[in-house]
Design an enzyme around this catalytic site. Structure first.
Site, PDB file in Angstrom:
ATOM      1  N   SER A 274       0.844  -0.663  -0.413  1.00  0.00           N
ATOM      2  CA  SER A 274      -0.045   0.170  -0.345  1.00  0.00           C
ATOM      3  C   SER A 274       0.901   0.958  -0.060  1.00  0.00           C
ATOM      4  CB  SER A 274      -0.633  -0.202   1.268  1.00  0.00           C
ATOM      5  OG  SER A 274      -0.119   0.414   1.880  1.00  0.00           O
ATOM      6  N   ASP A 275       0.285   2.140  -0.421  1.00  0.00           N
ATOM      7  CA  ASP A 275       0.987   3.944  -0.263  1.00  0.00           C
ATOM      8  C   ASP A 275       0.582   3.981   1.032  1.00  0.00           C
ATOM      9  OD1 ASP A 275       2.186   6.173  -0.583  1.00  0.00           O
ATOM     10  OD2 ASP A 275       0.604   6.770  -2.616  1.00  0.00           O
ATOM     11  N   TRP A 276       1.531   4.731   1.906  1.00  0.00           N
ATOM     12  CA  TRP A 276       0.887   5.041   3.597  1.00  0.00           C
ATOM     13  C   TRP A 276      -0.166   5.055   3.884  1.00  0.00           C
ATOM     14  CZ3 TRP A 276       5.703   5.558   7.054  1.00  0.00           C
ATOM     15  CH2 TRP A 276       6.810   4.533   6.559  1.00  0.00           C
ATOM     16  N   GLN A 277      -0.935   4.594   4.948  1.00  0.00           N
ATOM     17  CA  GLN A 277      -1.398   5.025   5.021  1.00  0.00           C
ATOM     18  C   GLN A 277      -2.843   4.452   3.598  1.00  0.00           C
ATOM     19  OE1 GLN A 277      -1.629   7.986   7.253  1.00  0.00           O
ATOM     20  NE2 GLN A 277      -1.181   6.766   9.268  1.00  0.00           N
ATOM     21  N   ALA A 278      -2.385   3.652   2.954  1.00  0.00           N
ATOM     22  CA  ALA A 278      -3.795   3.281   1.851  1.00  0.00           C
ATOM     23  C   ALA A 278      -4.692   2.310   1.980  1.00  0.00           C
ATOM     24  CB  ALA A 278      -2.864   4.118   1.143  1.00  0.00           C
TER      25      ALA A 278
END
Length: 152
Positions: free
Chosen positions: A55-59
């Site tokens: 994931s992208d950060w906190q996606a």
């Protein structure tokens, strides 16, 4: 989607990319990091992608749904920065124990991540792991300068 958007991903898979990052946005009304059509269907099945999806950060918007839809790694690990809570970790263990996630899926996640690790020779000449984002005051959290030969 296949006429316009997926071609660069197909080229990346053909170039033996180790990982692909899913994004924050919705894809056909589901979060990109829990979209089974794009992750399991197009990327892993149709394109034969052998690496891992992170994931992208906190996606990451869920645990069980994201994992079963093809997400292999959540970044940075916690649900909200510095919360010490995660959709993975103990929640993933619970999901396996209650049958929401198959153990074969967890094995697949681990194999994809480790395959990328060895593909990129990260088992040779890399500094020891020295940082734990869940325990920032840990005495092992020391600075390691990894810029030594990156100007070549």
């Amino acid at each position: 989607m296949r006429e316009i958007y997926t071609h660069p991903f197909l080229r990346a898979v053909a170039a033996d990319v180790a990982s692909v990052m899913c994004s924050y946005n919705l894809v056909n009304n589901s979060w990109a990091c829990q979209n089974s059509e794009t992750q399991n269907g197009i990327l892993k099945t149709d394109f034969g992608f052998q690496g891992y999806i992170m994931s992208d950060w906190q996606a990451t918007e869920s645990g069980v749904l994201a994992v079963n839809s093809g997400l292999d790694m959540t970044m940075p690990g916690d649900i909200v920065f510095n919360s010490n809570s995660s959709y993975f970790g103990q929640n993933l263990t619970t999901a396996v124990n209650n049958g929401s996630v198959e153990m074969d899926r967890v094995d697949d996640m681990a194999q994809r991540i480790l395959a990328a690790y060895y593909l990129l020779d990260q088992d040779k000449g890399y500094p020891e792991v020295n940082f734990d984002s869940f325990r920032t005051s840990d005495v092992n959290n020391t600075h390691v300068d990894v810029r030594e030969d990156h100007d070549m």
